[in-house]
Design an enzyme around this catalytic site. Structure first.
Site, PDB file in Angstrom:
ATOM      1  N   GLU A   1       0.856  -1.198   0.000  1.00 12.71           N
ATOM      2  CA  GLU A   1       0.000   0.000   0.000  1.00 12.71           C
ATOM      3  C   GLU A   1       0.885   1.238   0.000  1.00 12.71           C
ATOM      4  O   GLU A   1       1.745   1.394   0.860  1.00 12.71           O
ATOM      5  CB  GLU A   1      -0.883  -0.028   1.265  1.00 12.71           C
TER       6      GLU A   1
ATOM      7  N   ARG B   1      -0.532  10.267   1.427  1.00 15.33           N
ATOM      8  CA  ARG B   1      -0.284  11.289   2.452  1.00 15.33           C
ATOM      9  C   ARG B   1       0.765  12.308   2.059  1.00 15.33           C
ATOM     10  O   ARG B   1       0.980  13.279   2.768  1.00 15.33           O
ATOM     11  CB  ARG B   1       0.167  10.607   3.735  1.00 15.33           C
TER      12      ARG B   1
ATOM     13  N   THR C   1      -4.895   5.695   2.191  1.00 16.08           N
ATOM     14  CA  THR C   1      -5.390   7.022   2.576  1.00 16.08           C
ATOM     15  C   THR C   1      -6.232   7.644   1.456  1.00 16.08           C
ATOM     16  O   THR C   1      -6.142   8.844   1.181  1.00 16.08           O
ATOM     17  CB  THR C   1      -4.234   7.965   3.000  1.00 16.08           C
TER      18      THR C   1
ATOM     19  N   LYS D   1     -10.791  -2.792   6.491  1.00 16.37           N
ATOM     20  CA  LYS D   1      -9.653  -2.530   7.372  1.00 16.37           C
ATOM     21  C   LYS D   1     -10.239  -2.167   8.743  1.00 16.37           C
ATOM     22  O   LYS D   1     -11.312  -1.559   8.810  1.00 16.37           O
ATOM     23  CB  LYS D   1      -8.873  -1.366   6.759  1.00 16.37           C
TER      24      LYS D   1
HETATM   25  C1  3PG Z   1      -2.359   3.342   8.260  1.00 17.85           C
HETATM   26  O1  3PG Z   1      -2.142   4.046   7.311  1.00 17.85           O
HETATM   27  O2  3PG Z   1      -3.179   2.430   8.232  1.00 17.85           O
HETATM   28  C2  3PG Z   1      -1.611   3.580   9.505  1.00 17.85           C
HETATM   29  O3  3PG Z   1      -1.058   4.813   9.568  1.00 17.85           O
HETATM   30  C3  3PG Z   1      -0.589   2.558   9.704  1.00 17.85           C
HETATM   31  O4  3PG Z   1      -0.401   2.502  11.031  1.00 17.85           O
HETATM   32  P1  3PG Z   1       1.034   2.219  11.640  1.00 17.85           P
HETATM   33  O5  3PG Z   1       1.897   3.356  11.186  1.00 17.85           O
HETATM   34  O6  3PG Z   1       0.811   2.192  13.119  1.00 17.85           O
HETATM   35  O7  3PG Z   1       1.503   0.894  11.109  1.00 17.85           O
END
Ligand code: 3PG
Length: 229
Positions: A61, A65, A87, A147
Site C-alpha cells: 500500500e 499522504r 489514505t 480494514k
Molecule cells: C495506516 O495508514 O493504516 C496507519 O497509519 C498505519 O499505522 P502504523 O503506522 O501504526 O503501522
C-alpha cells in the site's frame, strides 16, 4: 489482478487475450502482511517497492499522504508488486488512484461515494471501520472485507475477535499500531486476512536509502506470517 497478452499480426495489435492472474484477495491470503509505504521523494518509490518484493511482501500500500504518493503508485508498476493506494478518502481521490493503476485501495474510514467509485471500477476497496455501525455501512455497500483502524487503540486482537463473533462472514485487515511483536496475535484471529503496518518501511531507512534493511524487515514479517499461529 489480470494480465493482458496482446497478440500482434503484421505489426498491429489485434486482440487482447485475458490471462487471469491471482486476485488481490488471493495474494493477501498468501502473504498476510501489507507494508504501508509513505514516499516523500518520488525516486525512492521503485527501490522501496523492489526491496519489499524481494523480501517476500509483494502486496503493497502506497499512501496518498504526501505529494509524491499518486505518482509513486503510477511509477512503480512492472516491479512484481500488487500495488494499492492508501489514505484514499474521497471519490476524487478514488478516481485518481484508479487512473494511476492502483490494484486495490485502502482508506482510514468509510465514505459511500469513494467506495462506490472504486467498486464501479472493479478495484477492491478496504475502507476503515472502527465501530459496528461502520461495518453495517460497509455491508450495505456490498463489502465483506474491511480494514480495522486504528486497531491498536480500539482494543487489539480481542476487538477484532468480538467483531467476527457478530459478523462471521466478514474478513478484517487490522491496521494502525500493529508491530512485528503483535502481528501474529492478529493473524491468529480466524477472520483476519492480513495485517497492515508501516513498521516494515520506516521513514529512517528510506531516508538512508537502506533498501536491504527494508528487505530484511519484510523478510522477517513474511517469515513470521507463515509460521503456524
Ligand atoms: C495506516 O495508514 O493504516 C496507519 O497509519 C498505519 O499505522 P502504523 O503506522 O501504526 O503501522
Amino acid at each position: 489482478m489480470t494480465y493482458y497478452l496482446f497478440t500482434s499480426v503484421m505489426g498491429r495489435i489485434v486482440m487482447p487475450t485475458v490471462i487471469p492472474g491471482p486476485s488481490v484477495a488471493e495474494e493477501l491470503d498468501r502473504t498476510r502482511v501489507v507494508p504501508i509505504v509513505t514516499i516523500e521523494h518520488l525516486a525512492d518509490a521503485p527501490p522501496v517497492v523492489t526491496a519489499l518484493v524481494s523480501g517476500g511482501l509483494p502486496v503493497i500500500e502506497i499512501t496518498l499522504r504526501t505529494a509524491a504518493g499518486l505518482e509513486a503508485i503510477r511509477s512503480s508498476h512492472g516491479l512484481g508488486a500488487v500495488l494499492g493506494a492508501g489514505t484514499v478518502t474521497t471519490a476524487d481521490e478514488a478516481r485518481q488512484v484508479i487512473d494511476a493503476g492502483a490494484q486495490f485501495a485502502v482508506s482510514p474510514g468509510i465514505a459511500t461515494d469513494m467506495v462506490s467509485t472504486l467498486v464501479a471500477a472493479g478495484v477492491p476497496v478496504f475502507p476503515g471501520v472502527a465501530t459496528p455501525s461502520e461495518i453495517m455501512i460497509a455491508r450495505s455497500l456490498g463489502l465483506r472485507s474491511v480494514k480495522v483502524f486504528p486497531v491498536g487503540m480500539l482494543g487489539g486482537p480481542a476487538f477484532v475477535r468480538t467483531l467476527s463473533s457478530v459478523w462471521p462472514d466478514m474478513r478484517f485487515m487490522p491496521t494502525g499500531g500493529v508491530t512485528e511483536a503483535t502481528m501474529r496475535d492478529y493473524l491468529a484471529v480466524p477472520s483476519v486476512t492480513a495485517v497492515g503496518g508501516s513498521w516494515i518501511v520506516p521513514a529512517g531507512l528510506i531516508a538512508e536509502r537502506n533498501w536491504s534493511g527494508i528487505t530484511q524487515l519484510a523478510q522477517r514479517a513474511a517469515d513470521l506470517a507463515q509460521e503456524p499461529t
